[in-house]
Design a protein around this motif. Structure first.
Motif: not given
Length: 367
Positions: A358-366
């Protein structure tokens, strides 16, 4: 980090080409051409008229493959889940649940997986006699494959089998040209609308572009395949994927397997097995194993700093040379050979033969 730099390098090349040759790009259909603009308008007009919207994304890039037409009130189907890291995909699904968004990971080619989509039907539509579901998404996320799967799994009577239509599925992005309706269930009647792929009107940032290119959402004609393959190798070399192939590095395993297999086969059977091997077919299991072994050995024996872009480039160069031999690629010019190697390598990555990512990182505002 070197991986990020490789990705942004690829993204910059693609973005510069699109912006530098905008008129040519539109004519060639490389980005949001007039046909796609018309398709986007047609889809937007139908959104208020359907009962349910299924937002199809690529599980390997859950954020980068999101469609700009949608903001809320839809189901997210993370297709190609079989190509994504299972643990990371679960983290993404937990994130969507925390943001009050219904989601599921599916493999459009697996019937049991597809049945999960049917269970996500919204309760406010459950009592309707007829319902219309619209699939929306970027190019090559698998909308047509999902349509066909729902069409097969959802059919009820044998009398309907002869009336089945099939959406055209292609590994190339942009195959679907118009909005088509397919009946996927009876009692109540449910119809699914397969729609043409759409891209945002504005070219996204370089990080998103590089991921869309690597996963095949946009065509390889935008950049040399070698650049894209180098980006994949940078990702692979920086991950722990190669460590899973440690057992392949021992030739003794191959000898043991060959000896045990020989004992179980007649001489004729063994000869027939050998004849079926095609030296240049990179999709054969034994060659895929050789590729995995080569990637493991090149990374595990590397004593440089993979976080350094220059040293990562040196590692990748050595991997191309090693893979040229594994793929049995022989040309007069090394540059041409590496282009062939890149094409084979990308094919193996895109079909999941070289690990799950999975190439995307989770949004930082999680939270």
């Amino acid at each position: 980090m070197a991986t990020t730099q490789f990705g942004r390098r690829v993204g910059r090349i693609v973005k510069e080409r699109i912006e530098r040759r905008k008129s040519s790009v539109i004519r060639e259909g490389l980005w949001n051409d007039p046909f796609m603009v018309a398709s986007t308008r047609a889809i937007a007009e139908r959104i208020p008229l359907v009962d349910l919207i299924v937002h199809v994304t690529d599980a390997r890039i859950p954020f980068s493959s999101q469609c700009h037409l949608l903001t809320h009130n839809h189901i997210i189907v993370l297709n190609k889940a079989d190509l994504a890291s299972r643990s990371s995909l679960q983290v993404w699904m937990d994130y969507f649940r925390e943001t009050n968004c219904v989601s599921c990971g599916v493999d459009a080619h697996n019937k049991e997986s597809i049945r999960q989509v049917g269970k996500l039907r919204r309760t406010d539509q459950a009592n309707k006699y007829t319902a219309t579901v619209m699939l929306i998404g970027l190019p090559n996320v698998g909308k047509s494959a999902l349509t066909n799967a729902l069409h097969h799994v959802g059919r009820i009577s044998a009398a309907e089998k002869g009336k089945l239509k099939h959406a055209t599925v292609s590994p190339e992005p942009g195959e679907t040209k118009d909005i088509r309706s397919y009946k996927i269930a009876s009692h109540p009647n449910i119809y699914v609308l397969d729609t043409p792929a759409v891209l945002p009107p504005e070219v996204p940032d370089v990080d998103v572009l590089s991921k869309l290119l690597l996963t095949g959402a946009i065509g390889d004609c935008l950049i040399e395949r070698k650049e894209t393959a180098e980006y994949f190798l940078a990702i692979h070399n920086s991950s722990d994927q190669y460590k899973k192939w440690a057992k392949l590095s021992s030739k003794e395993n191959d000898i043991f397997f060959l000896n045990s297999t020989t004992e179980c086969l007649t001489t004729h059977g063994l000869q027939m097995k050998q004849k079926k091997k095609i030296p240049n077919d990179h999709t054969q299991d034994d060659m895929v194993q050789d590729v995995r072994r080569t990637l493991y050995e090149t990374v595990s024996s590397f004593d440089g700093n993979i976080r350094c872009e220059v040293e990562m480039e040196a590692l990748i160069a050595s991997q191309f040379t090693a893979l040229q031999e594994v793929f049995h690629v022989s040309t007069e010019r090394e540059e041409d050979a590496h282009v062939v190697v890149a094409g084979k390598l990308l094919n193996l990555f895109r079909t999941g033969r070289l690990g799950h990512y999975i190439l995307d990182n989770l949004p930082r505002n999680i939270h």
